[in-house]
Design a protein around this motif. Structure first.
Motif, PDB file in Angstrom:
ATOM      1  N   ASP A 132      -3.224  -1.733 -25.250  1.00  0.00           N
ATOM      2  CA  ASP A 132      -2.571  -2.077 -26.507  1.00  0.00           C
ATOM      3  C   ASP A 132      -1.589  -3.223 -26.239  1.00  0.00           C
ATOM      4  N   PRO A 133      -1.826  -4.415 -26.793  1.00  0.00           N
ATOM      5  CA  PRO A 133      -0.917  -5.542 -26.520  1.00  0.00           C
ATOM      6  C   PRO A 133       0.527  -5.249 -26.879  1.00  0.00           C
ATOM      7  N   ARG A 134       0.766  -4.488 -27.942  1.00  0.00           N
ATOM      8  CA  ARG A 134       2.138  -4.180 -28.330  1.00  0.00           C
ATOM      9  C   ARG A 134       2.827  -3.314 -27.275  1.00  0.00           C
ATOM     10  N   LYS A 135       2.078  -2.369 -26.700  1.00  0.00           N
ATOM     11  CA  LYS A 135       2.650  -1.519 -25.656  1.00  0.00           C
ATOM     12  C   LYS A 135       2.930  -2.335 -24.400  1.00  0.00           C
ATOM     13  N   VAL A 136       2.008  -3.245 -24.059  1.00  0.00           N
ATOM     14  CA  VAL A 136       2.209  -4.094 -22.884  1.00  0.00           C
ATOM     15  C   VAL A 136       3.470  -4.927 -23.059  1.00  0.00           C
ATOM     16  N   ASN A 171       8.896   3.361 -12.359  1.00  0.00           N
ATOM     17  CA  ASN A 171       7.900   3.933 -13.266  1.00  0.00           C
ATOM     18  C   ASN A 171       7.135   2.848 -14.014  1.00  0.00           C
ATOM     19  N   LEU A 172       7.821   1.810 -14.443  1.00  0.00           N
ATOM     20  CA  LEU A 172       7.150   0.719 -15.148  1.00  0.00           C
ATOM     21  C   LEU A 172       6.219  -0.039 -14.219  1.00  0.00           C
ATOM     22  N   LEU A 173       6.612  -0.200 -12.961  1.00  0.00           N
ATOM     23  CA  LEU A 173       5.714  -0.838 -11.992  1.00  0.00           C
ATOM     24  C   LEU A 173       4.476   0.016 -11.773  1.00  0.00           C
ATOM     25  N   VAL A 174       4.655   1.321 -11.629  1.00  0.00           N
ATOM     26  CA  VAL A 174       3.500   2.214 -11.445  1.00  0.00           C
ATOM     27  C   VAL A 174       2.565   2.133 -12.650  1.00  0.00           C
ATOM     28  N   ASP A 175       3.119   2.123 -13.862  1.00  0.00           N
ATOM     29  CA  ASP A 175       2.287   1.994 -15.063  1.00  0.00           C
ATOM     30  C   ASP A 175       1.464   0.706 -15.019  1.00  0.00           C
ATOM     31  N   LEU A 177       0.507  -0.975 -12.295  1.00  0.00           N
ATOM     32  CA  LEU A 177      -0.510  -0.875 -11.250  1.00  0.00           C
ATOM     33  C   LEU A 177      -1.699  -0.039 -11.721  1.00  0.00           C
ATOM     34  N   ILE A 178      -1.424   1.049 -12.419  1.00  0.00           N
ATOM     35  CA  ILE A 178      -2.505   1.879 -12.949  1.00  0.00           C
ATOM     36  C   ILE A 178      -3.317   1.101 -13.973  1.00  0.00           C
ATOM     37  N   ALA A 179      -2.638   0.333 -14.817  1.00  0.00           N
ATOM     38  CA  ALA A 179      -3.349  -0.477 -15.809  1.00  0.00           C
ATOM     39  C   ALA A 179      -4.255  -1.494 -15.136  1.00  0.00           C
ATOM     40  N   GLU A 180      -3.822  -2.054 -14.016  1.00  0.00           N
ATOM     41  CA  GLU A 180      -4.636  -3.035 -13.302  1.00  0.00           C
ATOM     42  C   GLU A 180      -5.947  -2.434 -12.802  1.00  0.00           C
ATOM     43  N   THR A 181      -5.906  -1.169 -12.349  1.00  0.00           N
ATOM     44  CA  THR A 181      -7.113  -0.559 -11.799  1.00  0.00           C
ATOM     45  C   THR A 181      -8.053  -0.055 -12.878  1.00  0.00           C
ATOM     46  N   ASN A 182      -7.497   0.260 -14.078  1.00  0.00           N
ATOM     47  CA  ASN A 182      -8.311   0.724 -15.206  1.00  0.00           C
ATOM     48  C   ASN A 182      -9.177   1.919 -14.813  1.00  0.00           C
ATOM     49  N   ASN A 193      -2.563   9.049  -6.338  1.00  0.00           N
ATOM     50  CA  ASN A 193      -3.356   8.579  -5.197  1.00  0.00           C
ATOM     51  C   ASN A 193      -4.725   8.052  -5.602  1.00  0.00           C
ATOM     52  N   ARG A 194      -5.335   8.668  -6.595  1.00  0.00           N
ATOM     53  CA  ARG A 194      -6.683   8.252  -6.957  1.00  0.00           C
ATOM     54  C   ARG A 194      -6.686   7.154  -8.022  1.00  0.00           C
ATOM     55  N   LEU A 195      -5.511   6.749  -8.484  1.00  0.00           N
ATOM     56  CA  LEU A 195      -5.425   5.772  -9.559  1.00  0.00           C
ATOM     57  C   LEU A 195      -5.097   4.369  -9.088  1.00  0.00           C
ATOM     58  N   ILE A 196      -4.576   4.230  -7.888  1.00  0.00           N
ATOM     59  CA  ILE A 196      -4.185   2.904  -7.419  1.00  0.00           C
ATOM     60  C   ILE A 196      -4.848   2.601  -6.084  1.00  0.00           C
ATOM     61  N   THR A 197      -4.887   1.319  -5.744  1.00  0.00           N
ATOM     62  CA  THR A 197      -5.570   0.852  -4.535  1.00  0.00           C
ATOM     63  C   THR A 197      -4.659   0.971  -3.320  1.00  0.00           C
ATOM     64  N   ASP A 198      -5.242   0.784  -2.136  1.00  0.00           N
ATOM     65  CA  ASP A 198      -4.441   0.802  -0.912  1.00  0.00           C
ATOM     66  C   ASP A 198      -3.409  -0.322  -0.914  1.00  0.00           C
TER      67      ASP A 198
END
Length: 268
Positions: A132-136, A171-175, A177-182, A193-198
């Motif tokens: 959602d662009p507004r949320k981003v 928390n905002l950084l983690v959000d 990173l998770i968005a990047e991996t989709n 652990n299963r949502l972000i890359t090494d």
């Protein structure tokens, strides 16, 4: 009690209760992502929805699986009940009327009993509408806002609040990173652990700890700004989200004026 046995006892306890239409597993047990540490997520369909009578039926069912030591009955969400039993089995149930099932899909539910075949009328999967662009935009502005409060925390010597600021930036950084991996199946908050890359994990673990003193507070805010803002700029550009240039510039100007801090990255 193991989870399979707990599920069976819950089903047996409510399947013939008056007004109960169906029971589904949701969450990690519905998507096949469950492990020994997962909670039990349910969607219960009742003719009248989340009434006191249905809540009582549900409590009786949970008591069949163990002694209840925590019971939150529709406290945070009017249709949600959370419970923990003595062996720390966690169960969450959302109680809906049949016509409130439209928000669910077959891909995020597993029928336990469904004599009216409500499951068959659900779409197979949800349409992928993307971020959602507004949320981003809000998340980016919120990061900059919290960063800007650094001068206030330093001026008041509110170093404990400075630690809380770093927590929010993290928390905002983690959000982001998770968005990047989709990741298609995100699960609960305890499944990072299963949502972000090494590479993303290495970034998070490299950042300084939050310590309640002036030097650590300032260093932590700057480290998170350097980690977050360039990535967020690229993400915003990818999504076509306008960057809040004026807000960011004003924030760095204020931090430079009050703390002699300059932007730690090249805004390109």
């Amino acid at each position: 009690m193991d989870h399979a046995k707990a599920i069976d006892r819950i089903v047996d306890a409510i399947k013939d209760a008056p007004g109960i239409r169906a029971l589904f597993l949701s969450g990690s047990y519905a998507t096949g992502m469950a492990d020994a540490y997962s909670d039990l997520d349910f969607v219960l369909v009742a003719d009248e929805g989340a009434t006191d009578a249905v809540a009582s039926v549900w409590r009786d069912a949970i008591e069949k699986t163990g002694n209840i030591v925590l019971w939150w009955d529709r406290m945070t969400v009017p249709v949600l009940i959370n419970a923990i039993t003595e062996d720390w089995t966690r169960t969450d149930v959302i109680i809906l009327k049949p016509d409130q099932m439209r928000a669910h899909t077959q891909s995020n539910l597993k029928p336990l009993f469904d004599p009216g075949q409500l499951y068959d009328g659900l779409p197979e999967t949800a349409a992928n509408t993307g971020p959602d662009p507004r949320k981003v935009r809000y998340q980016i502005e919120e990061f900059i806002r919290i960063l800007g409060l650094l001068h206030l925390a330093e001026g008041r010597r509110e170093y404990i609040n400075g630690v809380l600021g770093i927590f929010h930036l993290r928390n905002l950084l983690v959000d982001l990173l998770i968005a990047e991996t989709n990741a298609p199946h995100r699960g609960g908050v305890l499944h990072l652990n299963r949502l972000i890359t090494d590479e993303q994990k290495a970034l998070l673990t490299s950042l300084p700890p939050a310590i309640p003193n002036r030097e650590a507070m300032i260093a932590g805010h700057l480290a998170y700004a350097k980690a977050y803002l360039p990535r967020a700029r690229r993400w915003a550009r990818h999504l076509g989200v306008e960057w809040p240039e004026q807000f960011e510039a004003a924030t760095w100007a204020k931090l430079n004026e009050t703390l002699s801090i300059k932007c730690p990255y090249d805004p390109e």
